[in-house]
Write an enzyme that holds these catalytic residues in place. Structure first.
Site, short mmCIF file in Angstrom:
data_model
loop_
_atom_site.label_atom_id
_atom_site.label_comp_id
_atom_site.label_asym_id
_atom_site.label_seq_id
_atom_site.Cartn_x
_atom_site.Cartn_y
_atom_site.Cartn_z
N ASN A 149 0.79 -1.24 0.00
CA ASN A 149 0.00 0.00 0.00
C ASN A 149 0.82 1.29 0.00
O ASN A 149 0.45 2.28 -0.62
CB ASN A 149 -1.05 -0.02 1.12
CG ASN A 149 -0.46 -0.19 2.48
OD1 ASN A 149 0.69 -0.60 2.64
ND2 ASN A 149 -1.23 0.13 3.50
N GLU A 244 5.01 -4.33 12.21
CA GLU A 244 4.05 -3.23 12.04
C GLU A 244 2.87 -3.83 11.28
O GLU A 244 2.95 -4.04 10.07
CB GLU A 244 4.68 -2.08 11.23
CG GLU A 244 5.88 -1.43 11.89
CD GLU A 244 5.51 -0.56 13.08
OE1 GLU A 244 4.30 -0.27 13.26
OE2 GLU A 244 6.42 -0.18 13.82
N CYS A 278 -3.04 1.22 6.77
CA CYS A 278 -3.09 0.52 8.06
C CYS A 278 -3.75 1.38 9.12
O CYS A 278 -4.54 0.91 9.93
CB CYS A 278 -1.68 0.13 8.50
SG CYS A 278 -0.56 1.53 8.60
P1 NAD Z 1 0.87 -9.27 3.61
O1 NAD Z 1 1.06 -9.66 5.04
O2 NAD Z 1 0.05 -10.13 2.75
O3 NAD Z 1 2.27 -9.09 2.88
C1 NAD Z 1 3.30 -8.25 3.36
C2 NAD Z 1 4.64 -8.77 2.88
O4 NAD Z 1 4.91 -10.04 3.51
C3 NAD Z 1 4.72 -8.99 1.38
O5 NAD Z 1 5.98 -8.58 0.91
C4 NAD Z 1 4.58 -10.51 1.27
O6 NAD Z 1 5.16 -11.04 0.10
C5 NAD Z 1 5.32 -10.97 2.52
N1 NAD Z 1 4.98 -12.32 3.02
C6 NAD Z 1 3.85 -13.03 2.80
N2 NAD Z 1 3.92 -14.23 3.40
C7 NAD Z 1 5.11 -14.28 4.04
C8 NAD Z 1 5.76 -15.26 4.86
N3 NAD Z 1 5.19 -16.44 5.13
N4 NAD Z 1 6.98 -14.98 5.36
C9 NAD Z 1 7.58 -13.79 5.10
N5 NAD Z 1 7.01 -12.83 4.32
C10 NAD Z 1 5.79 -13.07 3.81
O7 NAD Z 1 0.26 -7.77 3.65
P2 NAD Z 1 -0.29 -6.89 2.42
O8 NAD Z 1 -1.61 -7.43 1.98
O9 NAD Z 1 0.78 -6.66 1.42
O10 NAD Z 1 -0.52 -5.48 3.17
C11 NAD Z 1 -1.70 -5.12 3.82
C12 NAD Z 1 -1.56 -5.25 5.32
O11 NAD Z 1 -0.44 -4.50 5.79
C13 NAD Z 1 -2.76 -4.67 6.05
O12 NAD Z 1 -3.10 -5.51 7.11
C14 NAD Z 1 -2.23 -3.33 6.57
O13 NAD Z 1 -2.93 -2.82 7.68
C15 NAD Z 1 -0.83 -3.69 6.90
N6 NAD Z 1 0.00 -2.49 7.00
C16 NAD Z 1 0.51 -2.13 8.23
C17 NAD Z 1 1.24 -0.95 8.35
C18 NAD Z 1 1.82 -0.51 9.67
O14 NAD Z 1 2.76 0.28 9.65
N7 NAD Z 1 1.32 -0.97 10.79
C19 NAD Z 1 1.47 -0.16 7.21
C20 NAD Z 1 0.93 -0.57 5.99
C21 NAD Z 1 0.21 -1.74 5.88
#
Ligand code: NAD
Length: 470
Positions: A149, A244, A278
Site C-alpha cells: 500500500n 508493524e 493501516c
Molecule cells: P501481507 O502480510 O500479505 O504481505 C506483506 C509482505 O509479507 C509482502 O511482501 C509478502 O510477500 C510478505 N509475506 C507473505 N507471506 C510471508 C511469509 N510467510 N513470510 C515472510 N514474508 C511473507 O500484507 P499486504 O496485503 O501486502 O498489506 C496489507 C496489510 O499490511 C494490512 O493488514 C495493513 O494494515 C498492513 N500495514 C501495516 C502498516 C503498519 O505500519 N502498521 C502499514 C501498511 C500496511
C-alpha cells in the site's frame, strides 16, 4: 526489472507480471526468486558488513544525503511508477515521495547521533571504582519485508535507519508492487558498496520465509498483515523482530465535536489510497445525538470525490490493488447490509474500483468492523455516550492509532488515556503520521516502533564496556 544482489543484476527463469490495476496492462515483469537466490543475497549482505561498518558516521550520513538529492531529482518519475503499480492517485503518490524524501533525510541526520551513554556502576552494589559506558552497535543484516500500500515510504522506514546504524539490508518488496522499491534500491547501490543493499523478489511464502528462518539474518523488520506477522514471530527464532501490522482504527465523534472537522477527518482518513491504509479510519463511533447531521454531511463530502485514472491530477479516488481485493470489500459490505446496516452512498464495484461508501447503523457484531476492511468504506456505529464510545473503540484485537473529536478537555483526556492504541490524536483522525514520531501499535497491531530514531533503537545492540580503575 532485475533484482539487485551484491551490486549485480540478477534474473530468474521464472517471472511474474506487475499489473496496473487501473487498466490491467502489464507494466513490467520481475523475477520469481527461489531459496538459492535468497541465500545468495544473505551471503552478499554478510560479505558487505565490513565495508559499511568501516565507514565513518560522517560518510554514511553524507551518502544518505546524496541519495536524498537523487530521489528529489527523480520525484515525478517515482510517483508515476507508484501510481501505475498501486493504482493510487498521482497526488497521493507525490505525497508518498515527499514523505520518503523526508524519511530518508531524517535517517541521514540520525546517522550522526548513534551513541551510547556513560553508566554510573557505582550506583549498584560493589560498583565503586568503575568507569563504564555503552556503545550502540549494528546488528549485522536486516531483512525488510514490506506491503503493497505504501511500498516506497514503508521500505525506506526500514532500510534508511538500518543503513544509518550500519546494517546491510535485504529487501523483499511486495509481490503486487515491487517496482518503485527496486528502482530506489538502485539509487542506494550507486552510493554504497556492493551488497549493502540487496533486493529479492518472489513469494513471501518462499523467499520471505527463507529470510525469516535464516540464522544469518539478524533482524526482521516486517510491515504487513496480522496473519503473516504472527507466522513470522513464530518462525524467527532468536533474531530481533519488529512487526508493524494491521489496524482497525476508531474515530470517536462526541456530541460537542466540530462536525465539519470530523467529516473532513473521515474523508482524509477512510478514503485515502482507496481505504488501503493501516492507520485508516475504519470504525466511526458517533454519539447518537449528532449522528444524523454527521452522516448527512459525510455523504455530501464523500460524493465530491473524483474517481478516475490515477495518473490524472484531478483524481482523488483510485483503484484497489486488484479486482480480487475490490470483490472482497464488496462482499463484506454486502454481508453488513444483509445484517441490517444501510448504505447511504456508494456500495458499487467496477473492476478494481470500489465506490467511496458510507454505511450507517453498523453494529459491532458485523465482520465489516470486526476485521480490518481494506477498502474505501466509512462504517458509522452509533453509541449513546462517551463510556460506550470507549468500550466500542477497544472492542477489537487491533490497537494501531485512534482519533477523538470533542471540544471537552476532560472527555478528550479520558479517551486518550483509556483507548488502547499506540497513538491517540485529539481532533485529528488516526490517519496521520509524521516520519519522526514513534509509530507502532498495541495488541495485535504489532511489536516495536518505527520513526527513524525509534527504528534505530530496534536495529542496534547495546554493549557495555567497564574499566575497573581500582
Ligand atoms: P501481507 O502480510 O500479505 O504481505 C506483506 C509482505 O509479507 C509482502 O511482501 C509478502 O510477500 C510478505 N509475506 C507473505 N507471506 C510471508 C511469509 N510467510 N513470510 C515472510 N514474508 C511473507 O500484507 P499486504 O496485503 O501486502 O498489506 C496489507 C496489510 O499490511 C494490512 O493488514 C495493513 O494494515 C498492513 N500495514 C501495516 C502498516 C503498519 O505500519 N502498521 C502499514 C501498511 C500496511
Amino acid at each position: 526489472m532485475d533484482m539487485l544482489i551484491g551490486g549485480k543484476h540478477v534474473s530468474s527463469e521464472d517471472n511474474e507480471n506487475v499489473i496496473n490495476p487501473y487498466n490491467g496492462e502489464v507494466i513490467d515483469t520481475v523475477p520469481i526468486a527461489h531459496r538459492q537466490t535468497a541465500d545468495l543475497a544473505i551471503q552478499e549482505a554478510n560479505n558487505a558488513k565490513e565495508s559499511l561498518q568501516e565507514m565513518s558516521a560522517f560518510k554514511v550520513s553524507n551518502k544518505l544525503f546524496n541519495v536524498v538529492e537523487k530521489l528529489k531529482e527523480n520525484r515525478e518519475d517515482f510517483a508515476r511508477l507508484l501510481s501505475l503499480e498501486v493504482g493510487k492517485p498521482i497526488k497521493e503518490s507525490l505525497v508518498e515521495l515527499d514523505r520518503s524524501i523526508e524519511t530518508l533525510k531524517l535517517a541521514a541526520e540520525e546517522a550522526k547521533r548513534i551513541y551510547g551513554e556513560s553508566v554510573p556502576l557505582d550506583a549498584g552494589l560493589n560498583g565503586k571504582g568503575f568507569f563504564a559506558f555503552t556503545q550502540r552497535l549494528p546488528l549485522g543484516v536486516v531483512a525488510a519485508i514490506t506491503p503493497f500500500n505504501y511500498p516506497l515510504n514503508l521500505t525506506i522506514h526500514k532500510i534508511a535507519p538500518a543503513i544509518a546504524c550500519k546494517n546491510t539490508v535485504i529487501i523483499k518488496p511486495p509481490t503486487e508492487a515491487p517496482l518503485t522499491v527496486m528502482k530506489f534500491a538502485e539509487l542506494l547501490d550507486e552510493e554504497f558498496p556492493d551488497g549493502v543493499v540487496n533486493t529479492v523478489t518472489g513469494y513471501g511464502s518462499e523467499v520471505g520465509d527463507y529470510l525469516v528462518t535464516s540464522t544469518e539474518v539478524n533482524k526482521i523488520s516486517f510491515t504487513g498483515s496480522v496473519t503473516t506477522g504472527m507466522m513470522i514471530s513464530q518462525k524467527a527464532g532468536m533474531k530481533k523482530v519488529t512487526l508493524e501490522l494491521g489496524g482497525n482504527d476508531p474515530m470517536v465523534v462526541l456530541k460537542d465535536a466540530d462536525i465539519d472537522k470530523a467529516v473532513k477527518g473521515v474523508i482524509n482518513g477512510a478514503f485515502l489510497n482507496a481505504g488501503q491504509v493501516c492507520m485508516g479510519v475504519k470504525r466511526i463511533i458517533v454519539e447518537d445525538e449528532i449522528a444524523d447531521e454527521f452522516a448527512q454531511k459525510l455523504v455530501v463530502e464523500t460524493e465530491k470525490l473524483v474517481r478516475g485514472n490515477p495518473l490524472d491530477l484531478k483524481t482523488t479516488l483510485g483503484t484497489l490493488i486488484s479486482q480480487k481485493a475490490a470483490k472482497q470489500v464488496e462482499e463484506t459490505v454486502h454481508n453488513a447490509v444483509e445484517s441490517g446496516a444501510q448504505i447511504l452512498t456508494g456500495g458499487a464495484r467496477d473492476g478494481a474500483f470500489y465506490e467511496a461508501t458510507v454505511i450507517d447503523n453498523v453494529t459491532t457484531d458485523m465482520d465489516l468492523v470486526i476485521n480490518e476492511t481494506f477498502g474505501p468504506v466509512a462504517p458509522i456505529i452509533r453509541v449513546n455516550n462517551v463510556d460506550e464510545a470507549i468500550q466500542v473503540a477497544n472492542d477489537t484485537e487491533y490497537g494501531l492509532q485512534a482519533g477523538v473529536f470533542t471540544a471537552d478537555y476532560a472527555n478528550a483526556m479520558r479517551c486518550a488515556q483509556e483507548i488502547e492504541a499506540g497513538t491517540v490524536f485529539i481532533n485529528k483522525q488516526s490517519t496521520f503520521r509524521t516520519d519522526n514520531m514513534p509509530f507502532g501499535g498495541f495488541k495485535n497491531s504489532g511489536v516495536g516502533k518505527e520513526g527513524i530514531k525509534y527504528a534505530v533503537e530496534e536495529m542496534t545492540k547495546t554493549k557495555l564496556i567497564g574499566l575497573n580503575l581500582r
